[in-house]
Design an enzyme around this catalytic site. Sequence first.
Site, PDB file in Angstrom:
ATOM      1  N   ALA A  92      19.344  15.015  20.496  1.00 19.46           N
ATOM      2  CA  ALA A  92      19.087  13.706  19.893  1.00 19.46           C
ATOM      3  C   ALA A  92      20.345  13.207  19.196  1.00 19.46           C
ATOM      4  O   ALA A  92      21.152  13.996  18.692  1.00 19.46           O
ATOM      5  CB  ALA A  92      17.937  13.779  18.884  1.00 19.46           C
ATOM      6  N   VAL A  93      20.459  11.894  19.163  1.00 20.46           N
ATOM      7  CA  VAL A  93      21.554  11.212  18.468  1.00 20.46           C
ATOM      8  C   VAL A  93      20.919  10.250  17.480  1.00 20.46           C
ATOM      9  O   VAL A  93      19.899   9.612  17.785  1.00 20.46           O
ATOM     10  CB  VAL A  93      22.462  10.470  19.474  1.00 20.46           C
ATOM     11  CG1 VAL A  93      23.519   9.648  18.765  1.00 20.46           C
ATOM     12  CG2 VAL A  93      23.109  11.463  20.438  1.00 20.46           C
ATOM     13  N   ARG A 137      27.222   5.441  22.213  1.00 18.90           N
ATOM     14  CA  ARG A 137      28.652   5.691  21.972  1.00 18.90           C
ATOM     15  C   ARG A 137      29.155   6.946  22.684  1.00 18.90           C
ATOM     16  O   ARG A 137      30.258   7.406  22.419  1.00 18.90           O
ATOM     17  CB  ARG A 137      28.918   5.826  20.475  1.00 18.90           C
ATOM     18  CG  ARG A 137      28.603   4.575  19.710  1.00 18.90           C
ATOM     19  CD  ARG A 137      28.894   4.733  18.249  1.00 18.90           C
ATOM     20  NE  ARG A 137      28.499   3.534  17.541  1.00 18.90           N
ATOM     21  CZ  ARG A 137      28.668   3.345  16.260  1.00 18.90           C
ATOM     22  NH1 ARG A 137      29.232   4.279  15.527  1.00 18.90           N
ATOM     23  NH2 ARG A 137      28.280   2.230  15.685  1.00 18.90           N
ATOM     24  N   GLY A 138      28.337   7.528  23.534  1.00 17.64           N
ATOM     25  CA  GLY A 138      28.755   8.707  24.283  1.00 17.64           C
ATOM     26  C   GLY A 138      28.581  10.023  23.548  1.00 17.64           C
ATOM     27  O   GLY A 138      29.052  11.058  24.017  1.00 17.64           O
ATOM     28  N   GLY A 172      25.741  11.726  22.943  1.00 13.57           N
ATOM     29  CA  GLY A 172      24.852  12.609  23.697  1.00 13.57           C
ATOM     30  C   GLY A 172      25.582  13.280  24.849  1.00 13.57           C
ATOM     31  O   GLY A 172      25.412  14.477  25.096  1.00 13.57           O
ATOM     32  N   GLU A 184      13.659  19.389  30.223  1.00 10.31           N
ATOM     33  CA  GLU A 184      12.560  18.490  30.535  1.00 10.31           C
ATOM     34  C   GLU A 184      12.859  17.161  29.886  1.00 10.31           C
ATOM     35  O   GLU A 184      13.349  17.111  28.750  1.00 10.31           O
ATOM     36  CB  GLU A 184      11.228  19.041  30.016  1.00 10.31           C
ATOM     37  CG  GLU A 184      10.729  20.210  30.822  1.00 10.31           C
ATOM     38  CD  GLU A 184      10.255  21.348  29.960  1.00 10.31           C
ATOM     39  OE1 GLU A 184      10.383  21.254  28.726  1.00 10.31           O
ATOM     40  OE2 GLU A 184       9.771  22.332  30.515  1.00 10.31           O
ATOM     41  N   ASN A 231      12.291   7.758  30.313  1.00  6.65           N
ATOM     42  CA  ASN A 231      13.492   7.680  29.474  1.00  6.65           C
ATOM     43  C   ASN A 231      14.717   7.446  30.368  1.00  6.65           C
ATOM     44  O   ASN A 231      15.427   8.375  30.741  1.00  6.65           O
ATOM     45  CB  ASN A 231      13.640   8.951  28.643  1.00  6.65           C
ATOM     46  CG  ASN A 231      14.742   8.846  27.621  1.00  6.65           C
ATOM     47  OD1 ASN A 231      15.649   8.028  27.725  1.00  6.65           O
ATOM     48  ND2 ASN A 231      14.682   9.709  26.615  1.00  6.65           N
ATOM     49  N   TYR A 279      21.738  12.630  32.316  1.00  7.26           N
ATOM     50  CA  TYR A 279      21.580  13.927  32.963  1.00  7.26           C
ATOM     51  C   TYR A 279      22.006  13.897  34.425  1.00  7.26           C
ATOM     52  O   TYR A 279      22.693  14.808  34.891  1.00  7.26           O
ATOM     53  CB  TYR A 279      20.137  14.429  32.826  1.00  7.26           C
ATOM     54  CG  TYR A 279      19.694  14.594  31.397  1.00  7.26           C
ATOM     55  CD1 TYR A 279      20.563  15.084  30.420  1.00  7.26           C
ATOM     56  CD2 TYR A 279      18.413  14.254  30.996  1.00  7.26           C
ATOM     57  CE1 TYR A 279      20.163  15.232  29.108  1.00  7.26           C
ATOM     58  CE2 TYR A 279      17.998  14.407  29.690  1.00  7.26           C
ATOM     59  CZ  TYR A 279      18.881  14.896  28.749  1.00  7.26           C
ATOM     60  OH  TYR A 279      18.473  15.036  27.449  1.00  7.26           O
TER      61      TYR A 279
END
Length: 162
Positions: A85-86, A93-94, A96, A118, A123, A130
């Site tokens: 999480a961010v 902003r990159g 993650g 998962e 999302n 991913y």
Amino acid sequence: MSFWWFWTQPPVVEVALDEDLPKIAEIHAASFPNKWNAEELARMKAQDGVTILVARRASPYGTRAPLGFLILRTAADEAEVITVAVHPRQRGRGIGKKLMEAGLFRLYADRCSHLFLEVDASNEAALLLYRGLGFREVGQRKGYYGGGEGDGTALVMRIDLR
């Protein structure tokens, strides 16, 4: 004096300290309906095979507070993303991606074969991240996420590290 470089530096990713856990709990609470408190995170952090990484501002003049975090668990030669999480104000902003890349690098160095995760099928931002990192869908879990958008289907994704 201009501090434009302060906001353009990529974050630094490092292993979380115990003192980071309350802030990680805040980020988790702002990101997910099932909130984990600092005590739960401490118990998780103490487990064998669990690593918590945090992203911080690179500047020595900035806060040391985490901008985001990644929790990984390894068993034998496989690993899984427990959660990532961010902070909502820091998204896009990159951070993650930086966390995931650091996690992948660490697992590769540890000679893990695969990393699983998962993700909610609705999302789109996470799926884009991913897939961009090389994860591919290997299964689905219907109704895994309750109370979210869509039907709550979780996509099981994997990346091969060897």
